[in-house]
Design an enzyme around this catalytic site. Structure first.
Site, short mmCIF file in Angstrom:
data_model
loop_
_atom_site.label_atom_id
_atom_site.label_comp_id
_atom_site.label_asym_id
_atom_site.label_seq_id
_atom_site.Cartn_x
_atom_site.Cartn_y
_atom_site.Cartn_z
N SER A 143 0.76 -1.24 -0.07
CA SER A 143 0.04 -0.03 -0.14
C SER A 143 0.74 1.43 0.23
CB SER A 143 -0.85 -0.02 1.23
OG SER A 143 -0.24 -0.16 2.48
N ASP A 391 -3.38 6.58 11.63
CA ASP A 391 -2.67 5.67 10.63
C ASP A 391 -1.35 6.61 10.65
OD1 ASP A 391 -1.48 5.05 8.41
OD2 ASP A 391 -2.91 5.28 7.16
N HIS A 394 0.79 5.21 6.34
CA HIS A 394 0.72 6.20 4.92
C HIS A 394 0.79 7.40 4.95
CE1 HIS A 394 -1.66 2.22 5.05
NE2 HIS A 394 -0.87 1.88 4.07
#
Length: 415
Positions: A143, A391, A394
């Protein structure tokens, strides 16, 4: 009198033993400090060494050969950055659209990477698209590579009229096409590069991760004729050991399973990947890149923050030059260096390492934290403790991955 003389002799002896003991303790403490300093310097050298090992000569030729683009500092620049606006990117991912999901502090968009020895070339979408005319550029990995792919799509988006661009999803493959240039910028989901039980692009979260370290053809056939290949794999290997399968997922009754420790299992997978490149890649046609590890920021105490906190609430980068957190594994970085080095020296195949690790490690404030679309329902307990569902892996866009792509751009155009 004799007794007094004996005592006079014994007292200094006791003090001598105590003194020697204290000296020994002091020596041991000094040795521990020296070892700790050496270990930290070794880790820093891994970051720095990876910046130059695969970078060729330091003089003559293109900018990428004359200058270490990966050694530098972040400079606040709200005049020339960001390179695009979040809401104007046609294909922005909601996982990365931090402004849309409520982030008010937008300073993360305005930081420019400044190498020490030169200036990083400004991204020119038209120049890149011309270079990609009739070609395929494919990101392969997890990702974070998808994060970089979305960034690249956003970087070229504004240079292409709406009628001349499209985005299609086909299983693990996502294809952005610039029809006027007959060029594609693609992302292929393969988080461990080799075959695994996490290969489904949607349903890939499994309690026991299993890899077929000697099997890659299932994925690799989708990349075979690409002109530019950008690989990454790290995030999904972050565990002490991995279950390795010899056999086939389709024939579970005739397989062998074995738990293999890290980083050995990581090395086994990269060797399989390297062997595939050696056999199947035409080095006269395909340019190869490997993105180094993107650090996480899950322990605020590592950069001087509060113990138990993470990237949530951070608004500025780490400004201390040479800062090294614990969001990556130096041991695994050394494995990558070794495999790439062997590919070049023994097999004659050059894979350019883009060492984004150090420059990314500074950017503790660049993550989405809570400002993104969440696929799972956030509980009341989580809402009361935002860091619990932040998060810190990312990256918000526009943001840090745009610089990764500026570096890639410099190598593709050989500036």
């Amino acid at each position: 009198m004799a007794k007094q003389q004996l005592q006079a002799i014994q007292v200094p002896a006791a003090w001598g033993i105590k003194s020697r003991f204290q000296s020994l303790v002091a020596l041991l403490m000094a040795m521990l400090v020296i070892v700790a300093i050496c270990l930290r310097q070794t880790n820093e050298q891994v970051f720095e060494h990876a910046s130059t090992t695969h970078n060729g000569s330091n003089s003559g030729g293109s900018l990428t050969l004359r200058c270490n683009l990966f050694s530098g500092k972040w400079v606040y620049d709200n005049k020339s950055y960001p390179l695009y606006k979040e809401k104007e990117c046609t294909f922005m991912s909601e996982q990365l659209a931090c402004e849309k999901f409520g982030r008010k502090d937008l300073n993360y968009q305005f930081w420019r990477w400044q190498p020490h020895q030169c200036d990083l070339p400004r991204f020119n979408a038209t120049a890149l698209l011309e270079r990609l005319r009739n070609k395929r550029l494919v990101f392969v990995g997890d990702s974070l590579n998808r994060n970089q792919w979305v960034s690249m799509v956003c970087l070229v988006d504004s240079a292409i009229p709406p009628a001349f661009k499209s985005l299609h999803n086909n299983g693990s493959m996502n294809i952005f096409k610039a029809t006027e240039y007959n060029a594609t910028i693609e992302f292929y989901w393969s988080p461990l590069l080799v075959e695994s039980n996490s290969d489904d692009p949607v349903n890939h979260r499994v309690p026991d991760r299993i890899v077929r370290v000697q099997a890659i053809e299932k994925h690799a056939r989708h990349w075979t004729d690409a002109d530019f290949l950008i690989f990454n794999t790290y995030l999904w290997w972050r565990r002490r050991q991995m279950t390795v399968l010899w056999g086939s997922f389709e024939s579970p009754e005739d397989v062998v399973y074995k738990a293999v420790m890290l980083p050995r299992v990581y090395e086994m997978a990269l060797q399989t990947w390297a062997q595939w490149l050696e056999v199947h890649v035409n080095s006269n046609k395909t340019q190869l890149f490997f993105m180094s590890m993107s650090p996480t920021h899950e322990k605020a105490d590592k950069w001087g923050g509060t113990m138990g906190e993470n990237c949530y609430g951070e608004t500025e980068p780490v400004m201390k030059e040479g800062y090294v957190g614990d969001g990556v594994s130096p041991r695994m970085m050394r494995v990558v260096e070794s495999v790439l080095g062997e590919l070049k020296t023994k097999r004659g195949l050059n894979v350019q390492m883009l060492n984004i690790t150090q420059l990314t490690d500074y950017r503790k404030e660049g993550h989405p934290s809570i400002y993104r679309r969440h696929w799972e329902t956030i509980t009341e307990e989580q809402l009361s403790n935002p860091k619990s569902y932040s998060d810190c892996i990312h990256w918000c866009l526009p943001g840090v991955p745009d610089v990764w792509n500026q570096l890639l751009y410099a190598y593709i155009l050989q500036l």
